[in-house]
Design a protein around this motif. Structure first.
Motif, PDB file in Angstrom:
ATOM      1  N   SER A 174      27.185 -29.008  20.330  1.00 33.14           N
ATOM      2  CA  SER A 174      27.388 -28.233  19.119  1.00 33.14           C
ATOM      3  C   SER A 174      28.478 -28.827  18.238  1.00 33.14           C
ATOM      4  O   SER A 174      28.492 -28.620  17.031  1.00 33.14           O
ATOM      5  CB  SER A 174      27.766 -26.789  19.488  1.00 33.14           C
ATOM      6  OG  SER A 174      28.948 -26.759  20.262  1.00 33.14           O
ATOM      7  N   GLY A 175      29.390 -29.573  18.843  1.00 33.44           N
ATOM      8  CA  GLY A 175      30.464 -30.159  18.053  1.00 33.44           C
ATOM      9  C   GLY A 175      30.220 -31.585  17.648  1.00 33.44           C
ATOM     10  O   GLY A 175      31.107 -32.242  17.121  1.00 33.44           O
ATOM     11  N   CYS A 176      28.994 -32.099  17.874  1.00 30.88           N
ATOM     12  CA  CYS A 176      28.729 -33.513  17.619  1.00 30.88           C
ATOM     13  C   CYS A 176      28.925 -33.898  16.162  1.00 30.88           C
ATOM     14  O   CYS A 176      29.517 -34.921  15.863  1.00 30.88           O
ATOM     15  CB  CYS A 176      27.315 -33.874  18.053  1.00 30.88           C
ATOM     16  SG  CYS A 176      27.229 -34.317  19.785  1.00 30.88           S
ATOM     17  N   ALA A 177      28.374 -33.077  15.260  1.00 34.85           N
ATOM     18  CA  ALA A 177      28.451 -33.436  13.849  1.00 34.85           C
ATOM     19  C   ALA A 177      29.901 -33.528  13.405  1.00 34.85           C
ATOM     20  O   ALA A 177      30.298 -34.456  12.699  1.00 34.85           O
ATOM     21  CB  ALA A 177      27.695 -32.412  13.009  1.00 34.85           C
ATOM     22  N   PRO A 214      17.942 -34.734  13.867  1.00 36.19           N
ATOM     23  CA  PRO A 214      18.808 -34.122  12.853  1.00 36.19           C
ATOM     24  C   PRO A 214      20.025 -34.972  12.484  1.00 36.19           C
ATOM     25  O   PRO A 214      20.807 -34.585  11.617  1.00 36.19           O
ATOM     26  CB  PRO A 214      19.250 -32.800  13.512  1.00 36.19           C
ATOM     27  CG  PRO A 214      18.191 -32.501  14.521  1.00 36.19           C
ATOM     28  CD  PRO A 214      17.788 -33.848  15.046  1.00 36.19           C
ATOM     29  N   GLY A 215      20.216 -36.112  13.157  1.00 38.89           N
ATOM     30  CA  GLY A 215      21.320 -36.997  12.809  1.00 38.89           C
ATOM     31  C   GLY A 215      22.625 -36.678  13.488  1.00 38.89           C
ATOM     32  O   GLY A 215      23.683 -37.138  13.040  1.00 38.89           O
ATOM     33  N   MET A 216      22.582 -35.918  14.584  1.00 38.39           N
ATOM     34  CA  MET A 216      23.807 -35.524  15.278  1.00 38.39           C
ATOM     35  C   MET A 216      24.209 -36.496  16.382  1.00 38.39           C
ATOM     36  O   MET A 216      25.342 -36.453  16.863  1.00 38.39           O
ATOM     37  CB  MET A 216      23.648 -34.117  15.853  1.00 38.39           C
ATOM     38  CG  MET A 216      23.470 -33.045  14.799  1.00 38.39           C
ATOM     39  SD  MET A 216      23.154 -31.412  15.514  1.00 38.39           S
ATOM     40  CE  MET A 216      24.724 -31.104  16.337  1.00 38.39           C
ATOM     41  N   GLY A 259      15.867 -38.798   7.297  1.00 36.38           N
ATOM     42  CA  GLY A 259      16.392 -40.122   6.998  1.00 36.38           C
ATOM     43  C   GLY A 259      16.805 -40.919   8.208  1.00 36.38           C
ATOM     44  O   GLY A 259      17.629 -41.840   8.102  1.00 36.38           O
ATOM     45  N   ILE A 260      16.249 -40.588   9.373  1.00 32.03           N
ATOM     46  CA  ILE A 260      16.583 -41.283  10.610  1.00 32.03           C
ATOM     47  C   ILE A 260      15.411 -42.164  11.027  1.00 32.03           C
ATOM     48  O   ILE A 260      14.280 -41.688  11.138  1.00 32.03           O
ATOM     49  CB  ILE A 260      16.898 -40.287  11.750  1.00 32.03           C
ATOM     50  CG1 ILE A 260      18.040 -39.347  11.347  1.00 32.03           C
ATOM     51  CG2 ILE A 260      17.221 -41.032  13.047  1.00 32.03           C
ATOM     52  CD1 ILE A 260      19.356 -40.022  11.105  1.00 32.03           C
ATOM     53  N   GLU A 261      15.677 -43.448  11.276  1.00 29.06           N
ATOM     54  CA  GLU A 261      14.639 -44.373  11.736  1.00 29.06           C
ATOM     55  C   GLU A 261      14.955 -44.786  13.178  1.00 29.06           C
ATOM     56  O   GLU A 261      15.931 -45.500  13.416  1.00 29.06           O
ATOM     57  CB  GLU A 261      14.569 -45.612  10.842  1.00 29.06           C
ATOM     58  CG  GLU A 261      13.461 -46.569  11.241  1.00 29.06           C
ATOM     59  CD  GLU A 261      13.349 -47.757  10.307  1.00 29.06           C
ATOM     60  OE1 GLU A 261      12.759 -48.779  10.714  1.00 29.06           O
ATOM     61  OE2 GLU A 261      13.866 -47.665   9.161  1.00 29.06           O
ATOM     62  N   PRO A 262      14.161 -44.346  14.161  1.00 29.32           N
ATOM     63  CA  PRO A 262      14.435 -44.690  15.558  1.00 29.32           C
ATOM     64  C   PRO A 262      14.017 -46.117  15.884  1.00 29.32           C
ATOM     65  O   PRO A 262      12.968 -46.592  15.439  1.00 29.32           O
ATOM     66  CB  PRO A 262      13.579 -43.673  16.336  1.00 29.32           C
ATOM     67  CG  PRO A 262      12.480 -43.294  15.400  1.00 29.32           C
ATOM     68  CD  PRO A 262      13.026 -43.438  14.011  1.00 29.32           C
TER      69      PRO A 262
END
Length: 325
Positions: free
Chosen positions: A31-34, A89-91, A113-116
């Protein structure tokens, strides 16, 4: 090393004592990653598969010894949970995965906007386990295994073979957010059926060990590494795919004999995260180690030097692309 109190205890690492005292953080939630990623420029955040977790943990431990300036935080969320809740989600920067990314997950990532970027880092022998007290079963055919785990299938051991105990199964397996669940369902259940829903579902493989070891009528499945660390507490069941019973092992997976439960394991890096030097350095180190005995020691098959070199070339190309933009 900070650890989630609900996760696997330090003793689980057994022979790998060198993990103690490192800067790797294994946490239950992100939960605190961002906030963390925004506030600390020298951190690599990883979530995803519990099967791949032991490899990533060992690699991160060794990396942190060489790079004390970088913190690597790892969480076990399941492959699907990692993709949908954190990576797309970019986290997080990296997702551990025990299966290939799904089309829906690629779409979700794209929307954000995330490209794996995919890298195969090992091969696993997904393992079916029972209690050592279950002395009547040493091998199951694929069809028998399907009957056991199929929704509406066998409920008692005697439903599978008449001479087996007339006792109900107690089922332990991967949660539906897990890549292990997805792979097992595809390889064993197939498209014409569905995985049973009434079972003890968990992302904590240690819970499966504990549930199976003391119950002669229990059955479960997970990645080979968790069996390899507990061979006296649980018994691995050989699988007959039509060519005789084959036990799960590093060697049978490596030789392609253990079918259909041998599977590739992956990490996915966010292309955008590879703009950051700390992510570049960690992924490069990880890929270099993926062809070494470090993977063997965890209980998986390392990739070939050819795959390692292809991965490193892909990484270099990706880094050039994002740094030139």
């Amino acid at each position: 090393m900070s650890r989630d109190p609900t996760g696997p205890p330090p003793a689980r690492l057994g022979r790998r004592h060198f993990l103690a005292g490192t800067a790797v953080a294994a946490t239950a939630g992100l939960s605190g990653c961002a906030r963390t990623m925004a506030g600390q420029a020298r951190e690599v955040n990883i979530a995803g598969s519990s099967t791949v977790f032991p490899i990533t943990e060992v690699v991160a431990s060794e990396f942190s010894k060489k790079r004390e300036d970088i913190t690597v935080s790892i969480s076990q969320t399941g492959t699907g949970g990692g993709f949908s809740n954190f990576f797309c989600p970019g986290m997080t920067d990296i997702n551990n995965a025990s299966r290939e990314i799904a089309d829906a997950e690629v779409e979700q990532c794209s929307e954000n906007g995330i490209e794996p970027v995919e890298f195969q880092i090992a091969t696993d022998a997904l393992t079916v386990v029972v209690s050592p007290e279950a002395n009547w079963v040493d091998c199951l055919t694929v069809e028998e295994l399907r009957e056991i785990w199929l929704e509406g299938g066998a409920r008692r051991w005697s439903d599978v073979r008449d001479d087996w105990p007339d006792q109900p199964f107690e089922f332990f397996g991967a949660d539906s957010t897990s890549g292990t669940y997805d792979y097992f369902s595809e390889a064993i259940i197939g498209e014409e059926g569905s995985h049973r829903t009434q079972y003890h579902a968990t992302e904590r493989d240690r819970t499966i060990v504990q549930g199976v070891q003391g119950n002669p009528y229990a059955i479960g499945y997970f990645g080979f590494a968790y069996y390899d660390e507990n061979p006296n507490q649980i018994k691995a069941v050989a699988i007959d795919d039509g060519n005789g019973c084959v036990e799960p092992s590093i060697e049978t997976a490596k030789q392609g004999e253990y079918t259909p439960l041998s599977r590739p394991l992956f990490i996915y890096a966010a292309k955008q995260a590879l703009e950051r030097p700390e992510v570049q350095d960690f992924v490069e180190f990880y890929l270099e180690q993926s062809a070494t005995d470090m993977v063997n020691e965890v209980g998986y098959v390392p990739v070939t030097e050819e795959v390692r070199d292809e991965n490193l070339e892909k990484l270099e190309t990706t880094i050039d692309e994002v740094t030139d933009e």
